[in-house]
Design an enzyme around this catalytic site. Structure first.
Site, PDB file in Angstrom:
ATOM      1  N   ASP A 185       9.767  -0.033   7.405  1.00 27.94           N
ATOM      2  CA  ASP A 185      10.179   0.995   8.300  1.00 27.94           C
ATOM      3  C   ASP A 185      11.512   0.428   8.830  1.00 27.94           C
ATOM      4  OD1 ASP A 185       8.692  -1.033   9.416  1.00 27.94           O
ATOM      5  OD2 ASP A 185       7.874   0.359  11.135  1.00 27.94           O
ATOM      6  N   SER A 201       0.232  -3.963  14.057  1.00 29.67           N
ATOM      7  CA  SER A 201       1.186  -3.868  15.264  1.00 29.67           C
ATOM      8  C   SER A 201       0.563  -4.207  16.476  1.00 29.67           C
ATOM      9  CB  SER A 201       1.991  -2.554  15.141  1.00 29.67           C
ATOM     10  OG  SER A 201       1.140  -1.458  15.215  1.00 29.67           O
ATOM     11  N   ASP A 260      -3.991   6.524   9.769  1.00 21.78           N
ATOM     12  CA  ASP A 260      -5.395   6.833  10.498  1.00 21.78           C
ATOM     13  C   ASP A 260      -5.650   6.579  11.709  1.00 21.78           C
ATOM     14  OD1 ASP A 260      -4.972   4.239  10.652  1.00 21.78           O
ATOM     15  OD2 ASP A 260      -6.708   3.162   9.394  1.00 21.78           O
ATOM     16  N   ASP A 261      -4.751   6.574  12.537  1.00 20.99           N
ATOM     17  CA  ASP A 261      -4.956   6.494  13.916  1.00 20.99           C
ATOM     18  C   ASP A 261      -3.994   7.565  14.760  1.00 20.99           C
ATOM     19  OD1 ASP A 261      -2.411   5.520  13.413  1.00 20.99           O
ATOM     20  OD2 ASP A 261      -2.462   3.994  14.985  1.00 20.99           O
ATOM     21  N   HIS A 291       0.866  -1.303   0.036  1.00 17.86           N
ATOM     22  CA  HIS A 291      -0.037  -0.061   0.001  1.00 17.86           C
ATOM     23  C   HIS A 291       0.816   1.321  -0.060  1.00 17.86           C
ATOM     24  CE1 HIS A 291      -3.406   2.465   1.960  1.00 17.86           C
ATOM     25  NE2 HIS A 291      -3.142   2.759   0.743  1.00 17.86           N
TER      26      HIS A 291
END
Ligand SMILES: *[C@@H]1O[C@H](CO)[C@@H](O)[C@H](O)[C@H]1NC(C)=O
Ligand SMILES: *[C@@H]1O[C@H](CO)[C@@H](O)[C@H](O)[C@H]1NC(C)=O
Length: 473
Positions: free
Chosen positions: A317, A348, A238-239, A216
């Site tokens: 990451d 996660s 989004d969090d 994505h």
């Protein structure tokens, strides 16, 4: 831009030709020449000037061709990059797969149109008022809480033109799509089209989510930089809750990212940003860090053009933190985080949130970063001052610090020489004790800087430190 410069070159050459012409004309030609002679000479000069004009014209033509070719090959490279990135497979297989793929659903067609419109309007890096255009890319999947994040971004952004928001959605989760659509023209909604299952090595089955995230990210960043053509983007998930000066922070640090090639990101996040480890009045304090923090970060198209073609299939990451990618570049991070995750239900693990992330303090004071002089953060200014402060500070041990038994004011230093010593001290102080590619979180030149019982503290290796040891993990 190119057209302009070509016209400029052409105009300059013409002007030069005319000036030469008149210079020759004006030159005293000596008494010994008669009129015919002079006319002959003028004819000669005229010929030469014409020749020069013709040559100039050829030169300009060649230049134009050259530029066109350059653009063509750049476009071709972009196309190849997009292909490789999306699929990591040869073109033929790609075409075969495309043929087998379902036709786009109407919604996607609509997105397509929207994308084309925006592509058309993104013509420049800057607004007429000189502010840089910075896209905000929000990653979304199946959490309707994206609403909380979007509400904040929309209400805090100083200008929709300067900070266009693109919500990229994976997962085809209808309730989430509905919410995103409800924002209408305030945002652009794009959807990751490749919803095929991913082949994951058997041992990594339970980490499939990380493969999807990497896919994505790769797709969406390509959209932002290659399709939409933005030059700079802030990546948000989004969090995230964001601080009141979130946009001001990125606007103010933008010139640093442009100017200093040893910087490759601006991050809104302090990995050691818990109340007990920060100066809660240090709203305006910023640092350089060798550790890529993520969680609300800004990058440029140039960086993406470098990373995109080799983007990994998973764990992006940690991949980005490897020396091959980082190439000794640093990020800017704040003392007080400008983002804060409000809870991760998803890939996660929730334990990390419960034990750590939820204690990170979100900045609540607006700092006018765009009006401040931040040049102290450029490497040439920063390193000398930083090393001076760290290695001139008094060495103390953990017990003294903990007991608050240090007499003198000013910063102090705790030393570490081994991986285990670092981990032990970090653990006792409540700092993050992990390494990525040998770099402790928030570290700069091996030094982890934090605030403890009203005092600046540096957890530091020897002054003759020679670089990170990638075997430390
Ligand atoms: C900004 O700060 C630097 C020191 O870091 C100083 O040399 C420079 O003159 C300052 N610029 C302005 C415009 O005040
Ligand atoms: C810490 O430093 C103090 C003062 O120098 C000393 O008395 C103490 O023994 C040291 N503690 C450790 C664990 O090294």
């Amino acid at each position: 831009m190119r057209k302009k410069s070509i016209s400029f070159i052409f105009a300059s050459l013409c002007l030069w030709g005319v000036i030469t012409y008149f210079l020759f004309l004006d030159r005293p030609i000596g008494r010994e020449y008669n009129k015919d002679n002079i006319e002959g000479q003028i004819d000669d000069i005229e010929k030469k000037v014409k020749q020069q004009f013709a040559e100039n014209k050829k030169f300009i033509q060649a230049l134009k061709h050259n530029l066109k070719d350059q653009k063509k090959s750049k476009d071709a490279i972009s196309a190849i990059l997009v292909q490789n990135l999306d699929n990591n497979e040869p073109a033929k297989e790609l075409v075969d797969k495309m043929d087998r793929q379902p036709r786009p659903i109407p919604d996607q067609e609509k997105n397509r149109k929207q994308v084309d419109e925006i592509k058309h309007t993104v013509s420049d890096k800057f607004l007429p008022n000189g502010n840089p255009v910075i896209a905000v890319l929000v990653f979304s999947c199946n959490r309707i809480t994206v609403q909380r994040c979007l509400d904040q971004l929309i209400s805090l952004r100083p200008s929709a033109e300067q900070f266009p928001i693109i919500v990229s959605q994976d997962c085809d989760h209808e309730p989430t799509s509905t919410i995103i659509q409800s924002y209408g023209e305030q945002i652009t909604h794009i959807r990751q089209p490749d919803q095929r299952d991913i082949d994951v090595p058997p041992k990594e089955k339970k980490f499939k989510g990380y493969f999807k995230i990497a896919r994505h990210y790769g797709w969406a960043l390509n959209q932002v930089f290659l399709e939409f053509g933005y030059e700079t983007a802030i990546v948000v998930e989004d969090d995230l809750d964001v601080a009141p000066d979130f946009f001001e922070y990125f606007s103010g640090t933008y010139p640093l990212l442009m100017r200093d090639s040893t910087l490759w990101c601006i991050s809104a996040w302090n990995d050691n940003g818990k109340s007990e480890l920060i100066d809660e009045n240090g709203h305006d304090l910023l640092y350089r860090t060798d550790f890529f923090p993520g969680l609300g970060w800004m990058l440029t198209k140039d960086t993406w053009m470098e990373l995109g073609p080799k983007w990994p299939k998973s764990y992006w990451d940690d991949w980005i933190r490897k020396p091959e990618q980082r190439k000794d570049r640093a990020c800017i991070r704040p003392e007080l985080s400008r983002t804060m995750t409000f809870g991760k239900i998803g890939v996660s693990n929730g334990l990390f949130f419960e034990k750590h992330l939820r204690f990170i303090k979100l900045n609540d004071v607006f700092v006018p970063f765009t009006k401040m002089n931040l040049t102290y953060l450029l490497k040439d200014n920063y390193d000398m001052a930083f090393v001076n402060e760290v290695y001139r500070s008094r060495v103390v041990n953990y017990t003294e610090l903990k007991k608050d038994a240090i007499q003198n004011p000013g910063p102090v230093r705790i030393t570490y020489h081994t991986r285990q010593a670092y981990k032990n001290t970090a653990k006792m102080l409540g700092l993050m004790d992990d390494f990525r590619s040998g770099v402790p979180r928030t570290s700069y030149r091996g030094v982890v800087t934090f605030f403890y019982k009203g005092r600046r503290v540096h957890l530091a290796p020897n002054a003759n430190w020679a670089g990170y040891d990638i075997t430390w993990s």
